[in-house]
Design a protein around this motif. Structure first.
Motif, mmCIF file in Angstrom:
data_model
loop_
_atom_site.group_PDB
_atom_site.id
_atom_site.type_symbol
_atom_site.label_atom_id
_atom_site.label_comp_id
_atom_site.label_asym_id
_atom_site.label_seq_id
_atom_site.Cartn_x
_atom_site.Cartn_y
_atom_site.Cartn_z
ATOM 1 N N THR A 25 9.513 -20.696 2.439
ATOM 2 C CA THR A 25 9.706 -21.901 1.634
ATOM 3 C C THR A 25 8.506 -22.201 0.766
ATOM 4 O OG1 THR A 25 9.678 -22.886 3.791
ATOM 5 C CG2 THR A 25 11.282 -23.758 2.246
ATOM 6 N N ILE A 26 8.731 -23.250 -0.086
ATOM 7 C CA ILE A 26 7.696 -23.637 -1.035
ATOM 8 C C ILE A 26 6.560 -24.331 -0.325
ATOM 9 C CG2 ILE A 26 7.220 -25.107 -3.028
ATOM 10 C CD1 ILE A 26 10.175 -24.847 -3.744
ATOM 11 N N LEU A 27 5.374 -23.822 -0.582
ATOM 12 C CA LEU A 27 4.158 -24.549 -0.236
ATOM 13 C C LEU A 27 3.592 -24.910 -1.591
ATOM 14 C CD1 LEU A 27 1.797 -23.016 2.419
ATOM 15 C CD2 LEU A 27 2.767 -25.273 2.299
ATOM 16 N N TYR A 119 4.562 -15.244 7.084
ATOM 17 C CA TYR A 119 4.930 -15.034 5.681
ATOM 18 C C TYR A 119 6.215 -14.214 5.500
ATOM 19 C CZ TYR A 119 0.257 -16.811 4.477
ATOM 20 O OH TYR A 119 -0.886 -17.580 4.342
ATOM 21 N N PRO A 120 6.301 -12.993 6.072
ATOM 22 C CA PRO A 120 7.547 -12.240 5.876
ATOM 23 C C PRO A 120 8.757 -12.924 6.504
ATOM 24 C CG PRO A 120 6.111 -11.132 7.475
ATOM 25 C CD PRO A 120 5.300 -12.203 6.812
ATOM 26 N N ASN A 121 8.558 -13.589 7.631
ATOM 27 C CA ASN A 121 9.678 -14.286 8.265
ATOM 28 C C ASN A 121 10.156 -15.446 7.404
ATOM 29 O OD1 ASN A 121 9.767 -12.652 10.546
ATOM 30 N ND2 ASN A 121 8.169 -13.806 11.565
ATOM 31 N N TYR A 122 9.203 -16.153 6.809
ATOM 32 C CA TYR A 122 9.559 -17.271 5.948
ATOM 33 C C TYR A 122 10.249 -16.771 4.685
ATOM 34 C CZ TYR A 122 8.959 -22.190 4.742
ATOM 35 O OH TYR A 122 9.187 -23.518 4.460
ATOM 36 N N TYR A 138 6.420 -15.520 -1.096
ATOM 37 C CA TYR A 138 5.889 -15.325 0.246
ATOM 38 C C TYR A 138 5.975 -13.872 0.692
ATOM 39 C CZ TYR A 138 5.122 -20.260 0.657
ATOM 40 O OH TYR A 138 4.635 -21.537 0.467
ATOM 41 N N GLY A 139 6.919 -13.137 0.103
ATOM 42 C CA GLY A 139 6.954 -11.703 0.361
ATOM 43 C C GLY A 139 5.669 -11.049 -0.123
ATOM 44 N N LYS A 140 5.204 -11.469 -1.285
ATOM 45 C CA LYS A 140 3.946 -10.928 -1.814
ATOM 46 C C LYS A 140 2.772 -11.302 -0.920
ATOM 47 C CE LYS A 140 5.126 -10.588 -6.714
ATOM 48 N NZ LYS A 140 4.872 -11.092 -8.095
ATOM 49 N N SER A 155 8.015 -7.632 4.464
ATOM 50 C CA SER A 155 7.678 -8.347 3.227
ATOM 51 C C SER A 155 8.178 -7.590 2.007
ATOM 52 C CB SER A 155 6.153 -8.530 3.140
ATOM 53 O OG SER A 155 5.658 -9.294 4.211
ATOM 54 N N ALA A 156 7.975 -6.259 2.008
ATOM 55 C CA ALA A 156 8.419 -5.438 0.878
ATOM 56 C C ALA A 156 9.940 -5.463 0.744
ATOM 57 C CB ALA A 156 7.927 -4.005 1.061
ATOM 58 N N PHE A 157 10.627 -5.500 1.887
ATOM 59 C CA PHE A 157 12.086 -5.594 1.860
ATOM 60 C C PHE A 157 12.509 -6.892 1.176
ATOM 61 C CE2 PHE A 157 16.350 -6.076 3.168
ATOM 62 C CZ PHE A 157 16.830 -4.842 3.596
ATOM 63 N N SER A 158 11.839 -7.973 1.534
ATOM 64 C CA SER A 158 12.132 -9.269 0.927
ATOM 65 C C SER A 158 11.904 -9.223 -0.575
ATOM 66 C CB SER A 158 11.246 -10.343 1.568
ATOM 67 O OG SER A 158 11.539 -11.613 1.067
ATOM 68 N N LEU A 159 10.821 -8.590 -0.970
ATOM 69 C CA LEU A 159 10.511 -8.487 -2.395
ATOM 70 C C LEU A 159 11.558 -7.657 -3.133
ATOM 71 C CD1 LEU A 159 6.664 -7.949 -2.059
ATOM 72 C CD2 LEU A 159 7.741 -9.748 -3.423
ATOM 73 N N SER A 160 11.904 -6.513 -2.575
ATOM 74 C CA SER A 160 12.874 -5.630 -3.220
ATOM 75 C C SER A 160 14.231 -6.327 -3.373
ATOM 76 C CB SER A 160 13.019 -4.347 -2.402
ATOM 77 O OG SER A 160 13.891 -3.443 -3.047
ATOM 78 N N ALA A 161 14.707 -6.964 -2.303
ATOM 79 C CA ALA A 161 15.997 -7.652 -2.357
ATOM 80 C C ALA A 161 15.949 -8.863 -3.279
ATOM 81 C CB ALA A 161 16.422 -8.072 -0.955
ATOM 82 N N GLY A 162 14.832 -9.604 -3.240
ATOM 83 C CA GLY A 162 14.684 -10.770 -4.098
ATOM 84 C C GLY A 162 14.718 -10.393 -5.574
#
Length: 206
Positions: A25-27, A119-122, A138-140, A155-162
């Motif tokens: 989420t947003i911080l 971070y990756p979980n968020y 947050y993936g980054k 984290s990289a998975f989150s970035l790729s999918a995002g």
């Protein structure tokens, strides 16, 4: 923890697949917040660490509700402990209780000491909530600041999918390459699903 990156998946379309993958989420600002790991910080009270270990054992046995009880007992002793807050979030995540998981991850991110694996979980949670911007943000952070390859790959998975979800093929392919590198090419079924989905649009992943 080594949970599936699709904890809430009931996927009937590929688009839904990627909105069920990530947590974050947003911080408004990370600013000068100090980030520490369990090794750097540890537990103040011996009893807290014992409760943490008991909770982790229960979680490893897929007894998530029982693990939450033990982690919360630890919070009664150390209310601001980011490790305990993060693990409660992980247990709620495993139970598909997205909003409860986010609530505890938010507490970690707003605390003085941030436990990096959040971070990756968020990022996963943010993607689940269709928030690709923060999933990427947050993936980054997870890719840059987490220590374990498992957290970095998540984290990289989150970035790729995002990036895929916002139609950025170049970035989706780039971060999928990071997954392959971090896992030494040993992709799981979810990685392969992501790869195939990206290829359906971008057609450039070998």
């Amino acid at each position: 923890r080594g949970y599936s990156p699709f904890p809430f998946m009931n996927c009937k379309t590929m688009k839904t697949l990627f909105y069920i993958i990530f947590l974050l989420t947003i911080l408004s600002s990370c600013g000068d917040i100090k980030v520490e790991t369990k090794q750097d910080w540890g537990f103040i009270n011996f009893k807290t660490e014992e409760l943490y270990k008991k909770g982790m054992k229960l979680a490893s046995e897929n007894k998530q509700k029982e693990s939450i009880v033990e982690f919360k007992k630890g919070l009664e002793i150390e209310p601001q402990n980011s490790i305990l807050l993060s693990e409660i979030g992980n247990s709620y995540k495993a139970l598909n209780m997205i909003h409860e998981a986010k609530e505890y991850y938010d507490k970690v991110l707003s605390s003085t000491h941030i436990y990096k694996p959040v971070y990756p979980n968020y990022a996963n949670i943010m993607l689940t909530m269709n928030d690709n911007t923060n999933a990427i943000k947050y993936g980054k952070m997870g890719l840059e600041e987490c220590e374990s390859n498992a957290d970095k790959a998540n984290s990289a998975f989150s970035l790729s999918a995002g990036y895929y979800n916002i139609d950025s093929c170049e970035q989706a392919v780039k971060y999928f390459g990071e997954i392959k590198k971090l896992k030494n090419g040993k992709l799981n079924e979810y990685d392969i699903m992501l790869q195939n989905t990206i290829n359906s649009k971008c057609k450039i992943i070998n």
